[in-house]
Write a protein that holds these residues in place. Sequence first.
Motif, PDB file in Angstrom:
ATOM      1  N   MET A   1       2.679   2.187 -38.333  1.00 46.01           N
ATOM      2  CA  MET A   1       4.130   1.995 -38.313  1.00 46.01           C
ATOM      3  C   MET A   1       4.727   2.249 -39.692  1.00 46.01           C
ATOM      4  SD  MET A   1       4.133  -1.355 -35.833  1.00 46.01           S
ATOM      5  CE  MET A   1       5.851  -1.722 -35.786  1.00 46.01           C
TER       6      MET A   1
ATOM      7  N   MET B   1       9.646   0.324 -26.910  1.00 49.09           N
ATOM      8  CA  MET B   1      10.446  -0.860 -27.233  1.00 49.09           C
ATOM      9  C   MET B   1      11.440  -0.586 -28.357  1.00 49.09           C
ATOM     10  SD  MET B   1       7.808  -4.083 -27.026  1.00 49.09           S
ATOM     11  CE  MET B   1       6.938  -3.635 -28.522  1.00 49.09           C
ATOM     12  N   SER B   2      11.169   0.448 -29.142  1.00 45.45           N
ATOM     13  CA  SER B   2      12.080   0.753 -30.244  1.00 45.45           C
ATOM     14  C   SER B   2      13.049   1.863 -29.882  1.00 45.45           C
ATOM     15  CB  SER B   2      11.284   1.144 -31.489  1.00 45.45           C
ATOM     16  OG  SER B   2      10.642   2.391 -31.296  1.00 45.45           O
ATOM     17  N   GLY B   3      13.080   2.222 -28.610  1.00 44.77           N
ATOM     18  CA  GLY B   3      13.976   3.294 -28.197  1.00 44.77           C
ATOM     19  C   GLY B   3      13.653   4.614 -28.883  1.00 44.77           C
TER      20      GLY B   3
ATOM     21  N   GLN C   1      12.402   5.022 -31.916  1.00 43.77           N
ATOM     22  CA  GLN C   1      12.516   5.029 -33.387  1.00 43.77           C
ATOM     23  C   GLN C   1      11.179   5.030 -34.109  1.00 43.77           C
ATOM     24  OE1 GLN C   1      15.112   2.521 -35.954  1.00 43.77           O
ATOM     25  NE2 GLN C   1      15.724   1.667 -34.005  1.00 43.77           N
TER      26      GLN C   1
ATOM     27  N   TYR D   1      19.963  -1.172 -30.460  1.00 46.12           N
ATOM     28  CA  TYR D   1      19.032  -0.519 -31.389  1.00 46.12           C
ATOM     29  C   TYR D   1      17.874   0.171 -30.674  1.00 46.12           C
ATOM     30  CZ  TYR D   1      20.869  -1.472 -35.997  1.00 46.12           C
ATOM     31  OH  TYR D   1      21.626  -1.432 -37.138  1.00 46.12           O
ATOM     32  N   SER D   2      17.477  -0.363 -29.532  1.00 47.41           N
ATOM     33  CA  SER D   2      16.392   0.257 -28.776  1.00 47.41           C
ATOM     34  C   SER D   2      16.908   0.865 -27.478  1.00 47.41           C
ATOM     35  CB  SER D   2      15.292  -0.769 -28.492  1.00 47.41           C
ATOM     36  OG  SER D   2      14.761  -1.280 -29.696  1.00 47.41           O
TER      37      SER D   2
ATOM     38  N   PHE E   1      13.987  -2.715 -33.808  1.00 47.87           N
ATOM     39  CA  PHE E   1      13.451  -2.137 -35.037  1.00 47.87           C
ATOM     40  C   PHE E   1      14.556  -1.348 -35.727  1.00 47.87           C
ATOM     41  CE2 PHE E   1      10.334  -2.492 -31.730  1.00 47.87           C
ATOM     42  CZ  PHE E   1       9.173  -2.918 -32.349  1.00 47.87           C
ATOM     43  N   SER E   2      14.447  -1.204 -37.023  1.00 46.13           N
ATOM     44  CA  SER E   2      15.303  -0.270 -37.726  1.00 46.13           C
ATOM     45  C   SER E   2      14.522   0.334 -38.879  1.00 46.13           C
ATOM     46  CB  SER E   2      16.558  -0.963 -38.263  1.00 46.13           C
ATOM     47  OG  SER E   2      17.225  -0.087 -39.166  1.00 46.13           O
ATOM     48  N   THR E   3      14.125   1.573 -38.709  1.00 45.94           N
ATOM     49  CA  THR E   3      13.377   2.225 -39.790  1.00 45.94           C
ATOM     50  C   THR E   3      14.281   2.350 -41.012  1.00 45.94           C
ATOM     51  OG1 THR E   3      13.930   4.293 -38.687  1.00 45.94           O
ATOM     52  CG2 THR E   3      11.711   3.493 -38.403  1.00 45.94           C
TER      53      THR E   3
ATOM     54  N   TYR F   1      10.715  -3.961 -39.156  1.00 47.07           N
ATOM     55  CA  TYR F   1       9.642  -3.477 -38.275  1.00 47.07           C
ATOM     56  C   TYR F   1       9.411  -4.403 -37.080  1.00 47.07           C
ATOM     57  CZ  TYR F   1       8.834   0.101 -41.722  1.00 47.07           C
ATOM     58  OH  TYR F   1       9.002   1.188 -42.546  1.00 47.07           O
TER      59      TYR F   1
END
Lengths: 465, 329
Positions: free
Chosen positions: A211, A243-245, A247, B101-102, B112-114, B119
């Motif tokens: 990740m 789950m992160s769409g 990302q 966000y997802s 999450f937001s890179t 994380y």
Amino acid sequence: MAIEILMPALSPTMEEGTLAKWNVKEGDTVAAGDVIAEIETDKATMEFEAVDEGTMGKILVEEGTEGVKVNTPIAMLLEEGESADDIGDTSAKDDKGKADKAEAEAETGPVDEPVAANPGAEMPAPKKVSDPEIPEGTAMKSTTLREALRDAMAEEMRADDTVFLMGEEVAEYQGAYKVSQGLLDEFGPRRVIDTPITEHGFTGLATGAAMGGLRPIVEFMTFNFAMQAIDHIINTAAKTRYMSGGQMSVPVVFRGANGAAARVAAQHSQDYAAWYAQIPGLHVAMPYSAADAKGLLKTAIRGDTPVVFLENELLYGQTFEVPDLDDYTIPFGKARIWREGDDVTIVSFGIGMKYALEAAEKLAEDGISAEVVDLRTLRPMDTETVIESVKKTNRCVTVEEGWPVCSIGNHISSVLMQQAFDYLDAPVINLTGKDVPMPYAANLEKLALVTTQEVIDAVHTVTYR
Amino acid sequence: MAAAKKQAKSNTSKEDLLAYYREMLLIRRFEEKAGQLYGMGLIGGFCHLYIGQEAVVVGLEAAAEEGDKRITSYRDHGHMLASGMDPKGVMAELTGREGGYSKGKGGSMHMFSTEKHFYGGHGIVGAQVPIGAGLAFSDKYRENDRVTFTYFGDGAANQGQVYETFNMAALWKLPMVFVIENNQYAMGTSSKRSTSTPDLYTRGEAFGIPGEAVDGMDVQAVKAAGEKAVAHCRDGKGPYILEMKTYRYRGHSMSDPAKYRTREEVQKVRDTRDPIENVRELLLQGKHASEDELKEIDKEIKGVVNAAADFARESPEPSLDELWTDIYA
């Protein structure tokens, strides 16, 4: 009566080895516990101790001899009052070897995990390999499955600094099964990392490193131990992209020995193919040949999808022809047809292919022409190739080592029922391991596993011949 | 080490105090709104509110630098807001909408937001701990001086993988702060009933990881402890443990009636230790802000939260094709 010293088996799967060195000569006195020889398997050199005391009467196998089968008499030990003249012809005594095997104990080093696999028996080359990705005229190189996996990792590590290998004994020990041999020397401890025995922890850590933008390869000594870590493989690695769409990517490869080795019983002999093949978000490979292992592992390391890469200890030492190319990759989701045939389709993967190919060879002698399909990857699974084959042969037998309930074969049967029902002339037979924990006793273990004969019998059943 | 004492007077600047006030208030109002939307059926499933614990993330974010990473459990809304994620995107994820966000596929526990180096958002108790070590590992591998904040609760502190991670983090000197948010209850089980020794900050001793207890209701104490821990990590000395003594006012999740503690217990904490009230008093006593100015901030925050709620209601549900996307690269 002189005592026979037999070639020892130094691991559960060792069948033969090299007598690298004698530390004693004829006429020397030895005591129990003396290191009398060094035996080399395809992965390690081990010291071999005398069990009895006496005088070395005759050395039967010279040092440097390769391919000495387990239980072959390698020397004769004289007891008190005996002379070398008392030694008769020993060549016909092989049968008794089995019972005497326990006499030959060896230093097995710091781990009690199996450390050797049977070396170098040549495997059949595919008669008709449908591999358009190999250019015409490509040279082939004889390579063991073990070396092919190592080469794949080394090539990808050379190409990309974010690729690293971690696991138990992968670095200084050179791999519990010697798959990572040489990697520490080339890439150093930053990129070839020995972990504590802590599967749950290091699997989560590797997943987090992925990740964080790295490309970890996690070696499980065997996939049996990955059960301690399966939460991270499934709940974290497989599901995070969704789950992160979209990302987050989790580009991690989980690889290691899967399935039964030899005589390691219930907790160390399990095929996880069907388990992992069920999980959306994972890719699952279970190669049979060294070429496929190399090409698929390179693809796995490069991809952004988490991959479960199921290897087999019994195949590590097998030699196959691998295309001698700078960059040989194989896409996931493409089966390989090992031999073409008209009467029946045998579908398998991993070590199941050994039985499938042996059966096809024998069936050919009886005039039954079997088409043998190696799925190579279980997710995605190339059911299209299976369907096309069954449309031609109208019969199908699946072969795998895992348990029968909810097996890969069950899934293929279901696909064929829905998409090729009108082409089937007989019910599909799913050959699997028996529905029992793996027993230890040699005869029961043999009974629990799928066999070549069962494949032959199943083909006779579906072809009504 | 005892919990750091709350400072009677503050050396913190007016600007910083106002920023903490604003950020903590945003989390609290956001969470109250989430609770309302849950009650209206607009948010489903599990929803774990952060009310009461705001000083922990706000104080630690004040100690963080750009590029530092953070990861936590399912009680994650506060961490996301404090890391600078857009309240609209967070709220729309809670309502399961396209603008989340997802894209509505993760929900309250999985975001999450890179961009903000957040994380997740992890639903399995304790799983984020080795993952956080992996994030720290990736920074060490790249030889930058980033630090990963790995948050987990007093409940997760009893998971085996936490100790597997302590061992590896200490062994490999990973630059990470283990933040134990001790809100005293693992769902309905008080730490007294689940934990052999009450001082969780000592749990790293066997691995040689230094730890300290901090008054997690005091944002200044949290920030000070955070700075110390981060400096330790950036010096290449390996991990650090901070046990934040904190308290959650609401139930474990929306469906928890919290019968395992008394109303009086909760009220006492609210009356005496509330992290937002603490800063409010400091602002007023230090004459950094007037009642009216603070009311103005309250109003502004309410506006941000209402806009987030409106967005979360109006954003459409994800298109049906989304069922099949984002599974494979």
